[in-house]
Motif scaffolding. Sequence first.
Motif, PDB file in Angstrom:
ATOM      1  N   GLY A  74       3.623  10.311  -1.998  1.00 13.75           N
ATOM      2  CA  GLY A  74       3.915   8.891  -2.106  1.00 13.75           C
ATOM      3  C   GLY A  74       2.734   8.015  -2.445  1.00 13.75           C
ATOM      4  O   GLY A  74       2.821   6.789  -2.353  1.00 13.75           O
ATOM      5  N   ARG A  75       1.609   8.598  -2.860  1.00 11.97           N
ATOM      6  CA  ARG A  75       0.417   7.793  -3.153  1.00 11.97           C
ATOM      7  C   ARG A  75       0.483   7.276  -4.581  1.00 11.97           C
ATOM      8  O   ARG A  75       0.452   8.046  -5.534  1.00 11.97           O
ATOM      9  CB  ARG A  75      -0.854   8.623  -2.943  1.00 11.97           C
ATOM     10  CG  ARG A  75      -1.060   9.085  -1.504  1.00 11.97           C
ATOM     11  CD  ARG A  75      -2.460   9.693  -1.333  1.00 11.97           C
ATOM     12  NE  ARG A  75      -2.634  10.871  -2.158  1.00 11.97           N
ATOM     13  CZ  ARG A  75      -2.429  12.117  -1.724  1.00 11.97           C
ATOM     14  NH1 ARG A  75      -2.031  12.333  -0.481  1.00 11.97           N
ATOM     15  NH2 ARG A  75      -2.631  13.147  -2.524  1.00 11.97           N
ATOM     16  N   MET A  76       0.537   5.956  -4.722  1.00 19.18           N
ATOM     17  CA  MET A  76       0.642   5.353  -6.049  1.00 19.18           C
ATOM     18  C   MET A  76      -0.586   5.650  -6.905  1.00 19.18           C
ATOM     19  O   MET A  76      -0.508   5.655  -8.133  1.00 19.18           O
ATOM     20  CB  MET A  76       0.841   3.844  -5.916  1.00 19.18           C
ATOM     21  CG  MET A  76       2.215   3.434  -5.414  1.00 19.18           C
ATOM     22  SD  MET A  76       3.538   3.714  -6.616  1.00 19.18           S
ATOM     23  CE  MET A  76       3.556   2.130  -7.456  1.00 19.18           C
ATOM     24  N   GLU A  77      -1.712   5.889  -6.266  1.00 13.38           N
ATOM     25  CA  GLU A  77      -2.924   6.169  -7.033  1.00 13.38           C
ATOM     26  C   GLU A  77      -2.989   7.622  -7.497  1.00 13.38           C
ATOM     27  O   GLU A  77      -3.860   7.985  -8.297  1.00 13.38           O
ATOM     28  CB  GLU A  77      -4.168   5.836  -6.197  1.00 13.38           C
ATOM     29  CG  GLU A  77      -4.419   6.757  -5.017  1.00 13.38           C
ATOM     30  CD  GLU A  77      -3.664   6.372  -3.758  1.00 13.38           C
ATOM     31  OE1 GLU A  77      -3.935   6.947  -2.696  1.00 13.38           O
ATOM     32  OE2 GLU A  77      -2.773   5.485  -3.845  1.00 13.38           O
ATOM     33  N   ASP A  78      -2.066   8.461  -7.009  1.00 11.96           N
ATOM     34  CA  ASP A  78      -2.040   9.876  -7.386  1.00 11.96           C
ATOM     35  C   ASP A  78      -0.784  10.132  -8.212  1.00 11.96           C
ATOM     36  O   ASP A  78       0.172  10.757  -7.776  1.00 11.96           O
ATOM     37  CB  ASP A  78      -2.055  10.757  -6.128  1.00 11.96           C
ATOM     38  CG  ASP A  78      -2.498  12.185  -6.435  1.00 11.96           C
ATOM     39  OD1 ASP A  78      -2.515  12.547  -7.626  1.00 11.96           O
ATOM     40  OD2 ASP A  78      -2.818  12.922  -5.487  1.00 11.96           O
ATOM     41  N   THR A  79      -0.802   9.622  -9.430  1.00  7.54           N
ATOM     42  CA  THR A  79       0.381   9.600 -10.295  1.00  7.54           C
ATOM     43  C   THR A  79       0.216  10.527 -11.485  1.00  7.54           C
ATOM     44  O   THR A  79      -0.831  10.554 -12.121  1.00  7.54           O
ATOM     45  CB  THR A  79       0.631   8.165 -10.822  1.00  7.54           C
ATOM     46  OG1 THR A  79       0.783   7.276  -9.719  1.00  7.54           O
ATOM     47  CG2 THR A  79       1.873   8.113 -11.694  1.00  7.54           C
ATOM     48  N   THR A  80       1.278  11.288 -11.775  1.00  5.79           N
ATOM     49  CA  THR A  80       1.349  12.064 -13.004  1.00  5.79           C
ATOM     50  C   THR A  80       2.468  11.488 -13.855  1.00  5.79           C
ATOM     51  O   THR A  80       3.611  11.400 -13.402  1.00  5.79           O
ATOM     52  CB  THR A  80       1.651  13.546 -12.721  1.00  5.79           C
ATOM     53  OG1 THR A  80       0.645  14.078 -11.851  1.00  5.79           O
ATOM     54  CG2 THR A  80       1.669  14.353 -14.011  1.00  5.79           C
ATOM     55  N   VAL A  81       2.159  11.068 -15.079  1.00  6.04           N
ATOM     56  CA  VAL A  81       3.170  10.528 -15.983  1.00  6.04           C
ATOM     57  C   VAL A  81       3.796  11.671 -16.768  1.00  6.04           C
ATOM     58  O   VAL A  81       3.098  12.454 -17.416  1.00  6.04           O
ATOM     59  CB  VAL A  81       2.550   9.497 -16.953  1.00  6.04           C
ATOM     60  CG1 VAL A  81       3.614   8.999 -17.937  1.00  6.04           C
ATOM     61  CG2 VAL A  81       1.941   8.324 -16.188  1.00  6.04           C
TER      62      VAL A  81
END
Length: 248
Positions: free
Chosen positions: A20-27
């Motif tokens: 749930g970490r917004m800074e740990d995002t894969t697009v």
Amino acid sequence: MLLLPAIDLKDGQCVRLKQGRMEDTTVFSDSPVDTATRWVEAGAKRLHLVDLNGAFDGVPVNNSAVEAIAKKFPDLPIQIGGGIRDAKTVQAYLDAGVTYCIIGTKAVEDPEFVKDLCKQFPGHIIVGIDAKNGMVATDGWDKVSTVSAIDLAKQFEEAGVVAIVYTDISRDGMMTGVNVEATKELAESINIPVIASGGVTNMDDIIALCNVEASGITGTILGRSIYEGTIDLAKAHEFVDTFAERMA
């Protein structure tokens, strides 16, 4: 066992987070509609959408993408969560063609709100319970409450909630396997169908969930596993259909 492909929306893109970490995002895609089409062609019978920006901001942010998917597939059940904090938002999503609205943070803060929604929109309300070590997390998983997942779920047993989406946030997006034990314990503690979420990695997880389906687990949400290819959605559908026939 219903298999629900997850489409997590952030800034109009399809992404996956870790825990749930917004800074740990894969697009994974710039086109939510194309992503939805991919999963529908693989046999999806329902889609699970999450407005990640909405979950943190408390209001819908990616509703245009949700509406576009609903318009593309008007006969496909869609459930949406993230930032749904009032009846007006529920009505807007239902008017756009969404079938189910998932109430998360607001369900913890104000259980009576959920009960009122169930009366106002019968058959359309799902409660999302996100937990860490059995305790409910809120506000985009940013805060962990003092309420247990089971105690919260029990408050909605007579409300008319369609299902509980139960997510173990310590496993979500981590590809470490679904928490079958905790999900089964919740399902056996309530009379509401439970949809498992978080950590589903490969067919072993789906098999494990099918084997405890009798406990009340009626579906599972598939995220990173289908995007990274550790689960082939079409083949997974073939398996659960065959399993259901064998158990009938």
